[in-house]
Write a protein that holds these residues in place. Structure first.
Motif, mmCIF file in Angstrom:
data_model
loop_
_atom_site.group_PDB
_atom_site.id
_atom_site.type_symbol
_atom_site.label_atom_id
_atom_site.label_comp_id
_atom_site.label_asym_id
_atom_site.label_seq_id
_atom_site.Cartn_x
_atom_site.Cartn_y
_atom_site.Cartn_z
ATOM 1 N N GLU A 216 58.912 19.844 55.165
ATOM 2 C CA GLU A 216 57.455 19.701 54.994
ATOM 3 C C GLU A 216 56.824 21.039 54.599
ATOM 4 O OE1 GLU A 216 56.125 16.823 54.812
ATOM 5 O OE2 GLU A 216 57.937 15.806 55.489
ATOM 6 N N ASP A 217 57.238 22.103 55.285
ATOM 7 C CA ASP A 217 56.726 23.431 54.909
ATOM 8 C C ASP A 217 57.155 23.776 53.487
ATOM 9 O OD1 ASP A 217 55.683 23.651 57.423
ATOM 10 O OD2 ASP A 217 57.309 24.913 58.208
ATOM 11 N N ARG B 249 61.014 14.020 46.003
ATOM 12 C CA ARG B 249 61.370 15.375 46.405
ATOM 13 C C ARG B 249 62.810 15.777 46.066
ATOM 14 N NH1 ARG B 249 58.733 15.747 52.514
ATOM 15 N NH2 ARG B 249 56.539 15.904 51.873
ATOM 16 N N CYS B 250 63.435 15.130 45.089
ATOM 17 C CA CYS B 250 64.850 15.428 44.827
ATOM 18 C C CYS B 250 65.076 16.891 44.471
ATOM 19 C CB CYS B 250 65.397 14.519 43.736
ATOM 20 S SG CYS B 250 64.531 14.626 42.158
ATOM 21 N N THR B 251 64.151 17.465 43.668
ATOM 22 C CA THR B 251 64.341 18.872 43.284
ATOM 23 C C THR B 251 64.207 19.774 44.516
ATOM 24 O OG1 THR B 251 62.000 19.086 42.744
ATOM 25 C CG2 THR B 251 63.486 18.519 40.942
ATOM 26 N N LEU B 252 63.327 19.387 45.429
ATOM 27 C CA LEU B 252 63.134 20.203 46.634
ATOM 28 C C LEU B 252 64.352 20.107 47.551
ATOM 29 C CD1 LEU B 252 59.383 19.552 47.576
ATOM 30 C CD2 LEU B 252 60.386 21.370 46.177
ATOM 31 N N TYR B 253 64.844 18.876 47.743
ATOM 32 C CA TYR B 253 66.009 18.731 48.623
ATOM 33 C C TYR B 253 67.227 19.470 48.057
ATOM 34 C CZ TYR B 253 64.111 15.601 52.164
ATOM 35 O OH TYR B 253 63.407 15.101 53.219
ATOM 36 N N SER B 254 67.409 19.399 46.751
ATOM 37 C CA SER B 254 68.565 20.086 46.151
ATOM 38 C C SER B 254 68.491 21.585 46.430
ATOM 39 C CB SER B 254 68.586 19.849 44.637
ATOM 40 O OG SER B 254 68.677 18.484 44.362
ATOM 41 N N GLN B 255 67.286 22.131 46.271
ATOM 42 C CA GLN B 255 67.122 23.572 46.525
ATOM 43 C C GLN B 255 67.270 23.886 48.018
ATOM 44 O OE1 GLN B 255 63.923 25.463 43.774
ATOM 45 N NE2 GLN B 255 63.405 23.295 43.857
ATOM 46 N N GLY C 176 52.022 25.093 42.701
ATOM 47 C CA GLY C 176 52.000 24.330 41.455
ATOM 48 C C GLY C 176 53.368 24.027 40.885
ATOM 49 N N TRP C 177 54.401 24.069 41.730
ATOM 50 C CA TRP C 177 55.762 23.820 41.249
ATOM 51 C C TRP C 177 56.204 22.382 41.500
ATOM 52 C CZ3 TRP C 177 57.257 28.594 44.592
ATOM 53 C CH2 TRP C 177 56.820 29.769 43.951
ATOM 54 N N PHE C 178 55.374 21.606 42.148
ATOM 55 C CA PHE C 178 55.790 20.273 42.593
ATOM 56 C C PHE C 178 54.541 19.484 42.959
ATOM 57 C CE2 PHE C 178 56.289 17.808 46.533
ATOM 58 C CZ PHE C 178 57.214 16.867 46.141
ATOM 59 N N THR C 179 54.587 18.165 42.711
ATOM 60 C CA THR C 179 53.551 17.279 43.269
ATOM 61 C C THR C 179 54.248 16.092 43.920
ATOM 62 O OG1 THR C 179 53.304 15.883 41.296
ATOM 63 C CG2 THR C 179 51.928 17.868 41.420
ATOM 64 N N GLU C 180 53.660 15.597 44.985
ATOM 65 C CA GLU C 180 54.240 14.426 45.658
ATOM 66 C C GLU C 180 54.240 13.225 44.719
ATOM 67 O OE1 GLU C 180 55.798 14.439 48.358
ATOM 68 O OE2 GLU C 180 55.047 16.062 49.621
ATOM 69 N N GLU C 181 53.239 13.159 43.849
ATOM 70 C CA GLU C 181 53.131 12.001 42.956
ATOM 71 C C GLU C 181 54.179 12.033 41.852
ATOM 72 O OE1 GLU C 181 50.295 12.121 39.990
ATOM 73 O OE2 GLU C 181 50.904 10.135 39.282
ATOM 74 N N GLY C 182 54.401 13.204 41.265
ATOM 75 C CA GLY C 182 55.265 13.254 40.086
ATOM 76 C C GLY C 182 56.575 13.986 40.267
ATOM 77 N N GLY C 183 56.722 14.722 41.353
ATOM 78 C CA GLY C 183 57.930 15.522 41.533
ATOM 79 C C GLY C 183 57.768 16.874 40.854
ATOM 80 N N ALA C 184 58.854 17.361 40.275
ATOM 81 C CA ALA C 184 58.820 18.684 39.642
ATOM 82 C C ALA C 184 59.178 18.570 38.174
ATOM 83 C CB ALA C 184 59.793 19.624 40.342
ATOM 84 N N ALA D 3 55.768 24.583 47.776
ATOM 85 C CA ALA D 3 56.001 24.242 46.369
ATOM 86 C C ALA D 3 54.732 23.665 45.734
ATOM 87 C CB ALA D 3 57.145 23.238 46.258
ATOM 88 N N GLU D 4 54.019 22.850 46.509
ATOM 89 C CA GLU D 4 52.814 22.215 45.967
ATOM 90 C C GLU D 4 51.692 23.249 45.808
ATOM 91 O OE1 GLU D 4 51.961 18.509 47.889
ATOM 92 O OE2 GLU D 4 51.039 17.768 46.029
ATOM 93 N N GLU D 5 51.573 24.116 46.790
ATOM 94 C CA GLU D 5 50.513 25.137 46.723
ATOM 95 C C GLU D 5 50.695 26.053 45.515
ATOM 96 O OE1 GLU D 5 50.045 25.330 51.571
ATOM 97 O OE2 GLU D 5 50.805 27.083 50.500
#
Lengths: 177, 422
Positions: free
Chosen positions: B289-290, B268-274, B299-307, B295-297
């Protein structure tokens, strides 16, 4: 048409507009490309994989090739993107798990600069092959043997089966025993 | 209602019953579902063949044979998928009344092509299969590419699977799984897996799990090889506002450090930075979590691969943050943005940030694999300028100090990608 060599093209491919829109997650880098003929045109297939530097000597983790991007050469017209995790031929590959270590035995004695120089030399050999195929430039058996030797030193053995699955001809020419 | 009396036939009129047909009411509804026909094929007065039509379609689904004529059924074959071809067989090879040899052809995906061949044996005649071989066609090309051997002995089942990905008849990958139920309670007490990733028939990695009686679940107890690479978290220095000359520091790192959080073992590095930037610029707290769900809904991020690189600013856009993403940026661009009160996110090669350049531990190719917030540049010591990061990927990444030249190299691996926020 860009005059970039194969080495330069591969090194800068991550920010190519087509590649940026392929939705590969951060961390995927271009591996050694595959030269192939598609519909009588010379093409360059660039595999993408991940490495994870662990800080431990010779224990950088090598992950499977997961994506490929294919372009015509020398026009560099992008003609394909493939996510191998949706390819039945790679159904048994667990892309989330490492498949090997870097540095492998053949390059364990090399420092980073020495390794990178040899990798660059190998990539420059691709241009020689392309010139021979496209322009009829001289390409000797010694040239081919040299490229084959470099390939077998530089490429991680854990990637051999994936290259074989991607292109049997390329594998047979440069990697097979 | 149906009359379920058996019907006997004497085909050759010798007074000996040759066949007996018995209607079957399998679901007990009083109506015939199918038919069983018992035959005395050799006329010796002993039934040696039973054909059963389970679904009443007129075709035999199960056939039982007494090949020895000793009154004991020693072979059963069945056509379970109704294609007219037997796909399961059980045999009593020693004629003791216990089936001990089994074979099956299975069309796992129902496309009409057999994907698995199964052979199994019950050597000790206890009714439990002791050994099985399974051959699989995983890519549907009509060629078997996996071979598994499964052996069960004294409550321990060992499954060894060999894979030939490329069809060259050479093993490319091998895996051995062991599962043990020592106390026979039906729950696994131990599980291990070993893998041979290079096809040299030598296992090069593996994991072992044992049951934790307190939680009654399998927990990792050992790992080796590929899964046992100890990731040494390097010590990173942190920015100390007291030790810095405020006039020589771009940005407001002390304030930005209050928003830092560790991302733990996530992508989640891209998410935390934002998140850091949004919280700083809006003063509103963001629930990670929200944030990740949104982000996942989208299509901007996946838990498996990141962004992806192009999706690194999508949550900023979503939250209405004015931002500009570009490649080939300069350190001056970052410094100017920070001096103007803006916030900066960049993609970097984490290995170079955390490990630096090493001749023994590097990757064949450099590339950005991580996103961080640049919260300041400290030129208190002009000879040794430092970049100050909020790095969610490092447990001590709050105000992480990185020499400018190291940062430049790590940033260059992502083609100097930057997101300037205002």
């Amino acid at each position: 048409m860009s005059k970039l060599s194969i080495r330069e093209t591969v090194q800068h491919i991550n920010t190519h507009d087509f590649v940026l829109h392929c939705n590969m997650p951060l961390g995927y880098v271009p591996g050694l490309p595959i030269l192939k003929i598609i519909h009588d045109e010379l093409c360059l297939q660039v595999p993408f994989l991940k490495y994870k530097v662990t800080g431990q000597p010779d224990q950088t983790l090598v992950y499977p090739i997961r994506y490929t991007v294919t372009m015509t050469w020398p026009e560099k017209k992008m003609i394909g993107f493939s996510n191998l995790s949706y390819d039945p031929a790679f159904a048994q590959v667990d892309f989330s798990k490492a498949i090997g270590f870097f540095r492998h035995d053949a390059v364990k004695h090399m420092k980073k600069a020495e390794y990178r120089a040899m990798r660059d030399e190998l990539l420059d050999q691709y241009d020689k092959v392309a010139a021979a195929l496209l322009e009829g430039a001289e390409y000797t058996q010694e040239d081919e043997a040299h490229m084959r030797r470099l390939m077998q030193i530089i490429m991680e053995p854990s990637l051999y089966p994936l290259y074989q699955a991607l292109d049997q001809d390329f594998y047979g020419k440069y990697l097979a025993e | 209602m149906y009359d379920f009396e058996p019907v006997e036939f004497d085909f050759d009129g010798d007074g000996i019953v040759d066949a007996t047909a018995m209607p079957l009411d399998l679901d007990g509804d009083g109506y015939e579902d199918g038919t069983a026909v018992a035959l005395d094929s050799d006329g010796d007065g002993v039934t040696d063949l039973v054909n059963v039509d389970l679904d009443g379609d007129g075709y035999t689904d199960v056939t039982a044979l007494d090949q020895e004529g000793d009154g004991i059924i020693d072979m059963v074959v069945a056509d379970l998928d109704g294609d007219g071809i037997e796909d399961v067989a059980a045999m009593d090879t020693d004629h003791n009344g216990v089936m001990d040899n089994f074979a099956a052809e299975v069309d796992v995906d129902g496309d009409g092509i057999v994907d698995q061949l199964v052979r199994a044996n019950d050597y000790d005649q206890d009714g439990v299969v002791d050994s099985a071989h399974v051959y699989g066609d995983t890519d549907g090309d009509g060629q078997f590419d996996t071979a598994s051997q499964i052996v069960t002995e004294d409550g321990v089942t060992t499954a060894t699977t060999r894979y030939d990905f490329d069809g060259d008849q050479q093993i490319d990958f091998m895996e051995e799984e062991v599962i043990a139920d020592a106390d026979g309670d039906g729950n696994a007490d131990f599980y291990s897996v070993q893998v041979d990733t290079d096809g040299d028939q030598q296992y090069d990695g593996g994991e072992a799990y044992a049951n934790n009686p307190e939680t009654n679940s399998l927990e990792l107890i050992a790992a080796e090889g590929l899964y046992d690479v100890e990731y040494e978290v390097p010590q990173m220095p942190n920015f100390d506002p007291e030790a810095a000359d405020p006039e020589a520091v771009a940005g407001d790192p002390a304030s930005s450090m209050e928003n830092w959080e560790f991302q733990e073992a996530t992508n989640r590095c891209t998410l935390y930075s934002q998140k850091f930037v949004i919280e700083e610029l809006t003063g509103e707290e963001v629930d990670i979590e929200d944030f990740a769900d949104t982000a996942e809904e989208n299509g901007w991020f996946t838990e498996e691969g990141g962004a992806t690189a192009l999706n690194m600013n999508k949550m900023l856009d979503y939250h209405g943050i004015d931002n500009e993403m570009s490649f080939h940026g300069q350190i001056d661009d970052i410094e100017q943005c920070l001096n103007e009160g803006g916030k900066v996110i960049v993609s970097v090669d984490s290995g170079e940030i955390w490990e630096g350049e090493s001749d023994n531990a590097f990757a064949p190719v450099d590339g950005a694999d991580h996103a961080v917030q640049v919260i300041g540049i400290d030129r208190t010591d002009p000879e040794n300028p430092m970049v100050i990061l909020n790095d969610s990927g490092h447990p001590d990444g709050c105000g992480e100090l990185v020499p400018l030249d190291v940062f430049e190299d790590a940033w260059a691996d992502g083609d100097h990608q930057m997101i300037l926020c205002h």
